[in-house]
Design an enzyme around this catalytic site. Sequence first.
Site, PDB file in Angstrom:
ATOM      1  N   ASP A 255      23.027   0.314  54.693  1.00 51.88           N
ATOM      2  CA  ASP A 255      21.964   1.002  53.824  1.00 51.88           C
ATOM      3  C   ASP A 255      20.445   0.949  54.373  1.00 51.88           C
ATOM      4  OD1 ASP A 255      21.053   1.810  51.200  1.00 51.88           O
ATOM      5  OD2 ASP A 255      20.258  -0.019  51.134  1.00 51.88           O
TER       6      ASP A 255
ATOM      7  N   GLU B 168      22.948   5.013  57.036  1.00 52.88           N
ATOM      8  CA  GLU B 168      22.093   5.729  55.967  1.00 52.88           C
ATOM      9  C   GLU B 168      20.599   5.830  56.738  1.00 52.88           C
ATOM     10  OE1 GLU B 168      19.619   6.000  52.121  1.00 52.88           O
ATOM     11  OE2 GLU B 168      20.034   4.053  52.834  1.00 52.88           O
TER      12      GLU B 168
END
Length: 635
Positions: free
Chosen positions: A315, A368
């Site tokens: 993330d 990401e």
Amino acid sequence: MSKVIVHSLFSEFDIDLFKGGKHYRLYEKFGSHITTVDGVKGTYFAVWAPSAKSVSVIGDFNFWIEGEHQLNVRWDESGIWEGFIPGVGKGSVYKYKIHSHNNDIKTEKADPYARRCEHPPKTASVVWEDSYNWEDAKWMKKRKKNNAIDAPFSVYEVHLGSWKRRVEEDRSLSYTELADELVAYVKEMNFTHVELMPIMEYPYDPSWGYQLTGYFAPTSRFGYPEEFKLLVDKLHQNDIGILLDWVPSHFPEDAHGLGFFDGSCLYEHPDKRKGYHPDWKSLIFNYGRNEVKSFLISNAIFWLDQYHADGLRVDAVASMLFLDYSREEGEWEPNMYGGRENLEAITFMKELNEEVYKSFPDVQTIAEESTSFPMVSKPTFIGGLGFGMKWMMGWMHDTLQYFAKEPIYRKHHQDDLTFSMTYAFTENFMLPLSHDEVVYGKKSIIGRMPGDEWQQFANLRLLYSYMFTHPGTNLLFMGAEFGQREEWNFQSSLDWHLLQYNYHSGIKHLITDLNLLYKTYPALYEKQFSGDGFEWISYDDHENSVLAYIRKGNKKKDSLVIACNFTPVPRNSYRIGLPNKGKLVQLFNSDSKSYGGTGDFDVSKTLIEDKDWHYRSYSAEINIPPLGAIVFKIE
């Protein structure tokens, strides 16, 4: 007087590796471990707290009294406190009471390495061990092939707390219930992988799990650790891989968490310009501290090792890469070369990926990452960050922006669609329509589509068809696969009742078939990250808003031809150039009646003629449905 017996799981080699930032199995040493010492059963505890003056284990076994069980500090200046407490066993609840050298500060902390945590809002750690017997040997043996970059990768992104709820009991499904219901659904839908939003323990539901306090513990909201293993096991037994969202970018300031752990900035960077995240009001790891690096990489390895995860979706990579991320001028300090790159975080990510792929060559790490930082998914030995894939955020933004336009204006914006092909093969891209795109007033995916109800659903079918035939792998957030109309709400179940309506059930049927098409035809996955796997037929017919292209596999005969019409006007007798003679055989049509389309444009076979078109020696006339896509193979 302390009742702690001197005992250690650490060798001198362990300590050297830990201090050097090279110990990647710290979960085998730190935390609480049920064991036997001199014939007495109990639990060994170990915690890193170099600024501590004393560390006590407090819990339900000593009435939470500080000093009853005081740990011993190691002599080697590692900052590790450890000891064995007789009689403490599975299910015992505990914390560490840390008395710091810094201004006599006392902190009361959960165990950073705990394998189980209390159910929030409670915050203590739980002594735990499980003896789960895995039954996924068949999957594990062949998963290198299933998880390879030249294998089909169609991902269903899930938030476990809101996928489906027991309305009458006002609760989420348990891991055990999900092992039945979620697994059966994903298998029915033909997805190859599931991606779970963070399942590591977190205190605050509105964070969706992205602010972690229990990095080594599956959240107790849905059951016990071994019940989460059952969910993973059942997915594998049904030939479905599992990816876990992982958050090494920041952590919350909650009193029981990692922040100011031993009265000092232990896990977070002491300089607020590098150690505090203004967007999320959270703390940023100190990537230059060896022990912190070992903690994070050990955590990544833990989920791959102990829970058989097939990959980690990392993330907020962009926030780690840049020192000026979400900061104004004067709020950040350049690196030693005067640049904005966070060199320590970059080194950490390279070491993370090197260790993951060295120990688990049959998994994937997925970044990401929303910027143009180069070589994110290239090997570290040529200067890359070493991730297996990267989210294609530019494709997502441009495509959703294009589809939100009324079709009459689309001819002026065709480059929104074609631009992605100018950089599509610079990284190993995954095309995401994730949870972030259906919250905070952005509307649902179907809610962005213009026109009346028929046009909205035709647009949605076209979007998914274009997505699944575009180079790269795919990710779809739950609810999007049946056209959920409302934005995602983490407190509510998906609107499953919509499946009683034909348009919604048609979208579900479409996604099922697109997944099957993707898995069945090698042209859609064998060269999904290579320019050799894609060829334009026509990209410049702005006036008709038509795109036509070829997807290629390793064998010439595997090639597929795709044609998309982005207007509600049928394109009858539309001629496309083709590479060789034969017949076009229709494999898929987004306008089929079973998906909610008209069903008027289904043609089983079309003859290819000796007629030059699109700079090719052969061509064929096809009928492209309104707001539709067709996939052919050449026979």
